[in-house]
Design an enzyme around this catalytic site. Sequence first.
Site, short mmCIF file in Angstrom:
data_model
loop_
_atom_site.label_atom_id
_atom_site.label_comp_id
_atom_site.label_asym_id
_atom_site.label_seq_id
_atom_site.Cartn_x
_atom_site.Cartn_y
_atom_site.Cartn_z
N GLU A 129 -0.73 -40.33 9.60
CA GLU A 129 0.23 -39.74 10.54
C GLU A 129 -0.21 -38.32 10.84
O GLU A 129 -0.95 -37.73 10.07
CB GLU A 129 1.62 -39.62 9.88
CG GLU A 129 2.25 -40.93 9.55
CD GLU A 129 3.38 -40.75 8.55
OE1 GLU A 129 3.94 -39.63 8.44
OE2 GLU A 129 3.70 -41.73 7.88
N LYS A 131 0.33 -34.37 10.88
CA LYS A 131 1.09 -33.42 10.07
C LYS A 131 1.69 -32.40 11.04
O LYS A 131 0.96 -31.62 11.66
CB LYS A 131 0.16 -32.73 9.06
CG LYS A 131 0.90 -31.82 8.11
CD LYS A 131 -0.04 -31.36 7.00
CE LYS A 131 0.63 -30.50 5.96
NZ LYS A 131 1.46 -29.43 6.46
N ASP A 133 3.67 -29.21 12.33
CA ASP A 133 3.69 -27.85 11.77
C ASP A 133 4.98 -27.14 12.18
O ASP A 133 4.99 -26.35 13.12
CB ASP A 133 2.46 -27.09 12.28
CG ASP A 133 2.25 -25.80 11.52
OD1 ASP A 133 2.87 -25.63 10.46
OD2 ASP A 133 1.46 -24.97 12.00
N TYR A 241 9.46 -38.60 9.44
CA TYR A 241 8.30 -39.30 8.86
C TYR A 241 8.49 -39.83 7.44
O TYR A 241 7.54 -40.27 6.82
CB TYR A 241 7.08 -38.39 8.87
CG TYR A 241 7.36 -36.96 8.41
CD1 TYR A 241 7.75 -36.69 7.11
CD2 TYR A 241 7.24 -35.90 9.30
CE1 TYR A 241 8.02 -35.40 6.69
CE2 TYR A 241 7.49 -34.60 8.88
CZ TYR A 241 7.88 -34.35 7.58
OH TYR A 241 8.13 -33.09 7.17
N LYS A 304 -0.85 -41.62 3.67
CA LYS A 304 0.10 -42.10 2.65
C LYS A 304 -0.20 -43.55 2.29
O LYS A 304 -0.57 -44.34 3.16
CB LYS A 304 1.53 -42.07 3.22
CG LYS A 304 2.00 -40.71 3.66
CD LYS A 304 3.35 -40.80 4.39
CE LYS A 304 3.75 -39.42 4.89
NZ LYS A 304 4.90 -39.47 5.79
N LYS A 328 -6.05 -30.95 6.34
CA LYS A 328 -5.71 -29.92 7.34
C LYS A 328 -6.88 -29.71 8.30
O LYS A 328 -8.03 -29.62 7.87
CB LYS A 328 -5.39 -28.60 6.63
CG LYS A 328 -4.23 -28.71 5.65
CD LYS A 328 -2.97 -28.12 6.20
CE LYS A 328 -2.93 -26.65 5.89
NZ LYS A 328 -1.68 -26.03 6.23
N CYS A 422 -1.88 9.85 23.83
CA CYS A 422 -1.58 8.76 24.77
C CYS A 422 -2.72 8.61 25.78
O CYS A 422 -3.16 9.60 26.38
CB CYS A 422 -0.27 9.05 25.49
SG CYS A 422 0.09 7.83 26.75
N CYS A 425 -1.15 9.79 29.34
CA CYS A 425 -0.63 11.12 29.67
C CYS A 425 -1.07 12.18 28.66
O CYS A 425 -0.65 13.32 28.74
CB CYS A 425 0.89 11.09 29.77
SG CYS A 425 1.68 10.83 28.19
N CYS A 440 4.20 6.81 22.32
CA CYS A 440 4.04 8.02 23.12
C CYS A 440 5.45 8.54 23.40
O CYS A 440 6.26 7.84 24.00
CB CYS A 440 3.34 7.68 24.43
SG CYS A 440 3.50 9.03 25.61
N CYS A 446 5.46 9.79 31.36
CA CYS A 446 4.29 8.95 31.11
C CYS A 446 4.34 7.76 32.08
O CYS A 446 5.28 6.95 32.02
CB CYS A 446 4.31 8.50 29.65
SG CYS A 446 2.96 7.42 29.22
S1 IVH Z 1 5.44 -36.61 4.06
C1 IVH Z 1 6.69 -36.29 -0.46
N1 IVH Z 1 4.57 -36.60 6.52
O1 IVH Z 1 4.10 -31.14 5.36
C2 IVH Z 1 6.00 -36.10 0.84
N2 IVH Z 1 5.10 -34.51 5.52
O2 IVH Z 1 2.88 -30.03 2.66
C3 IVH Z 1 6.89 -35.98 1.96
N3 IVH Z 1 4.81 -32.60 7.05
O3 IVH Z 1 6.84 -30.65 3.24
C4 IVH Z 1 6.28 -35.41 3.15
N4 IVH Z 1 4.16 -33.75 8.81
O4 IVH Z 1 7.19 -30.45 5.75
C5 IVH Z 1 4.99 -35.84 5.50
N5 IVH Z 1 3.85 -36.79 8.73
C6 IVH Z 1 4.25 -36.03 7.71
C7 IVH Z 1 4.36 -34.63 7.80
C8 IVH Z 1 4.78 -33.90 6.68
C9 IVH Z 1 4.45 -32.54 8.33
C10 IVH Z 1 5.14 -31.40 6.24
C11 IVH Z 1 6.38 -31.54 5.41
C12 IVH Z 1 5.93 -31.38 3.98
C13 IVH Z 1 4.63 -30.68 4.14
C14 IVH Z 1 3.70 -31.05 3.02
#
Ligand code: IVH
Length: 687
Positions: A129, A131, A133, A241, A304, A328, A422, A425, A440, A446
Site C-alpha cells: 500500500e 504510505k 504522509d 488502511y 504487510k 520510504k 536594508c 533603503c 527593516c 522603505c
Molecule cells: S499500517 C501497526 N498502513 O505510517 C501498523 N500505516 O510509521 C499500522 N501510515 O503510524 C499502520 N500509510 O500513521 C499503515 N498504508 C499505511 C500507512 C500507514 C501511512 C502511517 C501510520 C503509521 C505510520 C508508521
Amino acid sequence: MKTLFDNIDNTESAKSPLLEDVGGIISKLRHELDQHNYNYYVLNNPTISDFEFDKKLKELEKLEKAYPEFFDPNSPTQRVGSDINTSFKQVKHQYPMLSLGNTYSEGEVMDFYERTRKSLNADFELVCELKYDGSSISLIYEKGALVRAITRGDGEKGDDVTANVKTIRSIPLKLRENDFPEKLEIRGEILMPWNVFDELNKEREAQEELLFANPRNAAAGTLKMQNSAEVAKRKLDGYFYYLLGEDLPSDLHSENLQMARKWGFKVSGAMKVCKTLNEVFDFIRYWDIERKNLPVATDGVVIKVNSGIQQRNLGFTAKSPRWAIAYKFQAEQAVTRLNSVSYQVGRTGAITPVANLDPVQLSGTTVKRASLHNADIIESLDLHIGDQVFVEKGGEIIPKITGVDKDARILIGEKVKFISNCPECNTPLIRLEGEAAHYCPNENACPPQIKGRIEHFVSRKAMNIDGLGIETVNLLYQNDLLHNIADIYELKISDISGLERLGEKSAQNIIDGVEKSKLVPFERVLFALGIRYVGETVAKKLASHFKTIENLENATLEDLTSVDEIGERIAESVIKYFSSAENRAIIERMKKFGLQFSLDKDLMQLKSDVLSGKTIVISGIFAKHSRDEYKKMIEQHGGKNTGSISKKTSFVLAGKNMGPEKLKKAEKLGIKLINEEEFLVIINENS
Ligand code: IVH
C-alpha cells in the site's frame, strides 16, 4: 419550486404533521445527503450540483431546527463544526497505536521478506500500500455510527478530536450497508491535499503568518484547532488502511479493506496483493514515480502480511509489528551551484534571504531559486558563493538547501554573511528578541514596505478593489500618485488614464472599485490596514469587541488582552500601530473619505442593558433561534459571549444536549443554567 419542508407545513388542514412523517422525511434526507457526500468526496463522482446539494442540506437544517427531538450528532448537518472552543480530552487507545519499522533500502525489504518466510514456514501473501504522509487517526464506530476519533498521541493515549474529524466530508459519520461489526476500529491518515495546502500557505503568506512547512504539519495543526468551524474550512481528507476489532469480516487484510471501502471509507486504489518479492519491487518502483500525480502526499510503501492468522503468529516487537515494514522513498535531491544570495523585503519589513542557483531539474520542475529562511540557517550551512549545494523539495513547495558538498569545493568563494542594512533603503536592520527574522524598521519610507501595504490593502480579502493589482500599484507608486493607503481615495481619472498601459476605461474601473470599497465593513477595513498579526479572524474579533476605531485606538493592553484569543503579542502590535502619528493621520483622512470605521448599526444598537456586565456561555442545541442569533442578542442587550465556562461566567444559556464536560464544569463551579425560554423572558423578546 416546492421543497419537502413546504410539504410538511402544508399538510391537510394545516395541522402539525405527524411526528413519524417528519422523522421519515428527515431520515430520508439524511440518507440522500450522506450518499451525495460519499459520491463527491469518496468516489469523486458527484451526481447532483452543489446548488441542489445545498438546497437539500438547508431543508434538513430547517427541519432539524423545527423538530429538535430528531437531533442526531451524526446528521450531515453536523459537519459544519461549531465555533465553541473544545479542549481535547485524552483517551486511552483500546489497541496501542504502534509505528512501523522504516527502511530506505531494497536490501532491507529483502531481509524482511526472508525473515517472514523463515518464521512462517508456509506460503504467504504480502499487501503493498502507499504510505500516506499525514497525521494518523483512529476512528471508533459503534453500531455503524462514528463515536470517537482519537489522534495517535504517545501511542497509548491520544486526543479526542471527534468534533474536528466530523467536519471531514469523506469520513462516514454512519457506515453504509449493514454488514459491519457492532464495534469497529479503523485506522488511517488525515491529510491536507496539496491544492488546499498551497492555497492555505498563500493566504498565510499574504497575512505574514508563519507558513506550514508541509501538508503533514498543516493537517496535524488543523486537527488540533480548537474551533471545529475553522477546521471545516480547511478541507481535510482521510485515507484508511487498517481495521481492528473482534469480528472483522475476513482473515485477509486485503478483503477487510475492500469491505471498509464498501462501508464508505476512502481506501486507496493503490493497493496490491503480491505473491513474490519481485511484485513488491515493481509496486515500489511504479509508485515512486506515479505518486507525484496524486492529490495528497505519500512518503513510501507499506508492506504487510495479508493473513490475520499469520500476522498473529509473527506478533510484535515492543514498538512495531513484525508482519509489516515501511519502505520510504528517497526525498528528491539535486546538486547545483550557488551563484549569489539576494534579500527580499516583505510588507512588514521582514527580510527573506533567497539563494540564486544554476537552473537544475527537480521533481519535474526547473529550480533556480531556493529559500534560505533566515540568518541562523545560512550560518549553520556554512555557505560560500560558488558552493555545490544540495537542493530538496521533500514535502515543501519552495525548495530548500539542505547541505553543501564540501568535497566538491576547489576554490572557496566568499562566505555568505547576512546583510546588516536594508537592501532597498539602506536602513540598519533589527532583530527582535526571540525572533528568527531580521526586519527593516523604516516602515514609512522603505519602498517595498509601502507598496506591500498598499497591495495588501487592495487585495481580495481586504478592500477588494477591482483593477488595482500589484503592477498597477507599482506603476502608481512610481509615478508618485500613491504614497500610502489613504492616497488611493484621492486618485482621479485624469491621474490614471495617462499612464502607460492604462486607458480611460481601466481608470474608470479603478475609480469605481475605489468608490465601492467605501462600503466594505469595518472588520475588513481593520484587516486591510495591515497591522502585524491582525489577520482576518483577529480583525473580526477586535471589530466586534471594540465596535469603533476610536475605541480600538484608545484601548490599553489590558483592554485588548481581555478579548477572547487576543494575546500580548497581538495587543502590543495594535498599540504600536496606533501610537504612530502617521498611521492615525492616514485613518483620519480615510474617515473623511467615508470608509467604514465602526460596526454595522444593527450590531451596535443596544436594545437594553439587562445583560450588562454579564459573561454568558452558550451550549447545546436550540429550537427557537440559532446560536448566532443568540450571540447577537447577548451583545445587543449589553452582555458578553465567551466560549468556555470559568469562574467569571454569569450563566450558561443551555440548549438541548449540552456537552457533558461543560455541564460538569458548570455544576462544579455552581453556575446557573438558563434555558432559551427563560433567556427570552429576561431580554423581553419572547412576545
Ligand atoms: S499500517 C501497526 N498502513 O505510517 C501498523 N500505516 O510509521 C499500522 N501510515 O503510524 C499502520 N500509510 O500513521 C499503515 N498504508 C499505511 C500507512 C500507514 C501511512 C502511517 C501510520 C503509521 C505510520 C508508521
